[in-house]
Design an enzyme around this catalytic site. Structure first.
Site, mmCIF file in Angstrom:
data_model
loop_
_atom_site.group_PDB
_atom_site.id
_atom_site.type_symbol
_atom_site.label_atom_id
_atom_site.label_comp_id
_atom_site.label_asym_id
_atom_site.label_seq_id
_atom_site.Cartn_x
_atom_site.Cartn_y
_atom_site.Cartn_z
ATOM 1 C CB ALA A 270 63.895 36.246 30.416
ATOM 2 N NE ARG B 105 53.432 25.016 21.065
ATOM 3 C CZ ARG B 105 53.919 26.236 20.956
ATOM 4 N NH1 ARG B 105 55.231 26.430 20.957
ATOM 5 N NH2 ARG B 105 53.113 27.263 20.828
ATOM 6 C CG ASP C 169 68.628 33.635 35.298
ATOM 7 O OD1 ASP C 169 68.783 33.596 34.059
ATOM 8 O OD2 ASP C 169 68.231 34.645 35.910
ATOM 9 N N PRO D 163 60.545 39.138 34.335
ATOM 10 C CG PRO D 163 62.138 37.464 33.997
ATOM 11 C CD PRO D 163 60.675 37.714 33.930
ATOM 12 C CB CYS D 164 63.416 41.657 30.811
ATOM 13 S SG CYS D 164 62.464 40.351 30.065
#
Lengths: 447, 447
Positions: free
Chosen positions: A294, A23, A276, A42-43
């Protein structure tokens, strides 16, 4: 010739950084290098084992990259040559960069206890094939022990119960599950809900060994108890992936992550780190804080992606905003708990308010929604909040997170204008957020 | 001797003011004078006709007053003697006050068209017996026409459909229902949902007369159409109740309400006014604005109740935060719509974002949640927002309201830290609030 942006890592932070960079820098070439053939959400990993009917449904669509003119390379970055500005991959390819973003993620912590190497001991790896293998094993399992009663451990437990064939036991070291995120009274609500749903919970219990011949047979607690297990899940936390950064001599720490400034730049200003793998600091103490989420990673990605060639955005320190859900009980936490604040040495006052989440309370489907707010005693600043109730908890805790981030005081929260509706919220008289703040204001006045 | 606080009016604003006053002034005597035997929850009124199985379930419990040591008097305040500081009631009683709070509410607007006096034409009065009578009439009805396609009109329509015996038609003057609160594209979503649920909608249509012999037979449109009706509901808005204030020469206006300062004091500083009877100003223009909502009234009550003997809190101008729900579609609006801002002469940019409200989108029960944000072009200030989706819309729009109230800019919203969860929110990559703001930022940069 366009500038070259290279991103290592295809998790939520890497993808969001790529989209943000696209962007802000439409003329650049952007390449994202990802070692996994397919990228997991991931979650969503716990939900691959119960709620979702196929593991493949829990993928980040590659179209997010290809649709934004981002070059996706499936390969593993094996080293970084900072002098020439080059990423070298396992397949022997070189990628020149003007700006590099490290979104290397984290890896599960493996406890150093005897037996962790046995078959049928699984960590929560973000690896589709590994997790599909776990799912197959679970079909033949009877007794699952989950070591670690944080969000991930509890979510795995609840999802495993949905399979119908498993006895599931959680082993948690602390006196309660979730105690790093919630105060005791909220933890107890969650524990009660999980017990009601058939999960066994052992708190204040330390796994001393995993025993068996090749296959797991027991998890042995330091108390001497032996808990039968044919599958063990390790859910005790993660550590940041920093090797690639250390090898090219960026400032980094194996426990805390890659050092970054408020613009998300590493010690090399052409290299950014997010998610992370990047070090985070607590918004109150400034000390390192492990907010490996995340959602936090994507916030950092939106900062790094915008800052690549011009500094535009600054990162606030990490508040830490979590939410989860077990059946009809959702819980969320933002910022410091009351007990964490007191342990830090702060004087705090709290305000609690509970009311039905629709009004009148007799509206079908209404359930209790409770809010606890934690304020600094001297200033009245909001420093933490916890919520439990139905699905609106997910947005409610983000609301509280925004109030913390924007440094609201108790009295300001009391005079928020809000909308209320019988089918959607508490009544305007009983509106929990405002009443919790008002009760805290009364305590602040007396203090 | 304790000071005397008297409150006239037992709706949400009156009750909240009484509770707040009790908190700040524990030594006072507080008397609330209410003319109704039982107090209805105003926003719950539509739900007395479908969702709730008895009208009595939609009451504000008197225990909120008696449990807070507030003296409840069922009587009608008939005049105020400001010289002696006395409220005189219809029953001939006198109540001395040191501070008086007027929470007089509003009354339905009755259009001046032929036939409004006919039997079976009902306004939305906050009167339990009147509404129970309407409910009985509906049991014998077949064709109901609702004049007015605002929130209340639509909610009545949807609830009436649940009774099973009614053909329901809405008559709306403007080109779309809800157009004073939402932009056209959101209005259309709501209209489509109501059509799907069996409601008939006539937009751009003006009721010219109600015809019949004693009983209603038709609603006659100015177009010449005649719509069969045996019951008619008037839902075209309300006007503030100001007579009691005018009679004792407080500054007030029959259309806009009782004049108040930012502390909620009337032209007599011992008398406060709150809720629908108090004049409100638009937070952007400063011009009078009709935000006649219980939620707004309780916010004002929390200001007035704290300010009675010491000025502590100031009222912000009214943002106007609404939400409602029809089946699985909830919508909310805060602040100015894009079209209202443009009509006011502002240059604005908008950002829109839609994503599933769980993630991945294949999580059972996931549905679309869409957000539209409106920013001032020169400054990037957030001036309005609209949301549609599931039940979390109610809290989401309050979140947006708080951002407007605290004067957030687009770029600040882009870097909010948030929590996300598969069962509770959009994915962190697709999180609607942030992406809507980011898209607006890109437009602001180009402008």
């Amino acid at each position: 010739m366009g500038k070259e942006i290279v991103i290592i890592g295809g998790g939520p932070a890497g993808v969001t950084a790529a989209i943000t960079a696209r962007r802000y820098y439409p003329e650049t070439n952007i390449t994202l290098i990802r070692k996994e053939e397919k990228a997991l959400i991931p979650c969503g990993i716990p939900y691959m084992f119960g709620t979702l009917d196929s593991a493949e449904k829990n993928l980040i669509p590659d179209q997010l990259l290809t649709g934004n003119n981002i070059n996706l390379v499936i390969d593993e970055a094996s080293s970084i040559d900072r002098d020439s500005g080059t990423v070298i991959t396992s397949a022997g390819k070189n990628f020149i960069y003007d700006r590099l973003i490290l979104a290397l993620g984290s890896s599960p912590l493996i406890p150093s206890i005897p037996g962790v190497e046995l078959n049928n001991v699984y960590a929560v790896r973000k690896d589709l094939e590994y997790l599909k293998d776990l799912s197959k094993k679970l079909d033949q399992s009877k007794d699952v022990v989950i070591i670690g009663g944080g969000f991930i451990g509890l979510e795995f437990a609840d999802e495993f119960m949905k399979r119908g064939n498993l006895k599931v036991t959680i082993i948690e070291l602390l006196p309660h599950c979730l105690l790093l995120a919630c105060d005791e009274e909220i933890c107890k609500r969650v524990e009660n809900k999980l017990l009601e749903r058939g999960v066994n919970i052992n708190v204040g219990a330390k796994a001393g060994a995993i025993s068996g011949k090749n296959q797991v047979e027991y998890v042995e607690l330091e108390s001497g108890d032996k808990i039968k297990a044919d599958t063990v899940i390790l859910g005790i936390g993660v550590k940041p992936n920093v090797n690639l950064a250390l090898e090219c001599h960026l400032a980094a720490d194996g426990r805390e992550g890659i050092q970054v400034d408020d613009f998300m730049r590493t010690s090399d200003e052409n290299i950014f780190a997010i998610g992370d793998c990047a070090k985070k600091r607590c918004y109150l103490s400034g000390l390192p804080k492990g907010v490996w989420l995340a959602s936090m990673g994507t916030t950092e990605a939106r900062i790094a992606g915008a800052n690549l060639f011009n500094v535009r955005r600054r990162s606030d320190c990490a508040i830490g905003i979590f939410s989860t859900c077990f059946g009809d009980l959702a819980v969320g936490s933002a910022g410091l708990t009351e007990s964490a604040a007191r342990e830090m040495g702060m004087d705090v006052v709290t305000g609690e308010s509970v009311a039905p989440d629709k009004h009148p309370g007799s509206i079908p489907g209404a359930q209790e929604l409770g809010i606890k707010l934690v304020f600094e005693k001297d200033t009245g600043l909001l420093i933490g909040g916890q919520v439990y109730g139905g699905v609106s908890v997910g947005e409610k805790i983000n609301f509280i997170g925004a109030l913390i981030q924007h440094k609201m005081r108790a009295d300001e929260v009391c005079t928020f204008q809000m909308g209320t509706h019988p089918l959607l919220t508490a009544s305007p008289i009983a509106y929990q957020l405002i009443n919790a703040a008002q009760l805290a204001v009364m305590k602040l006045r007396k203090s």
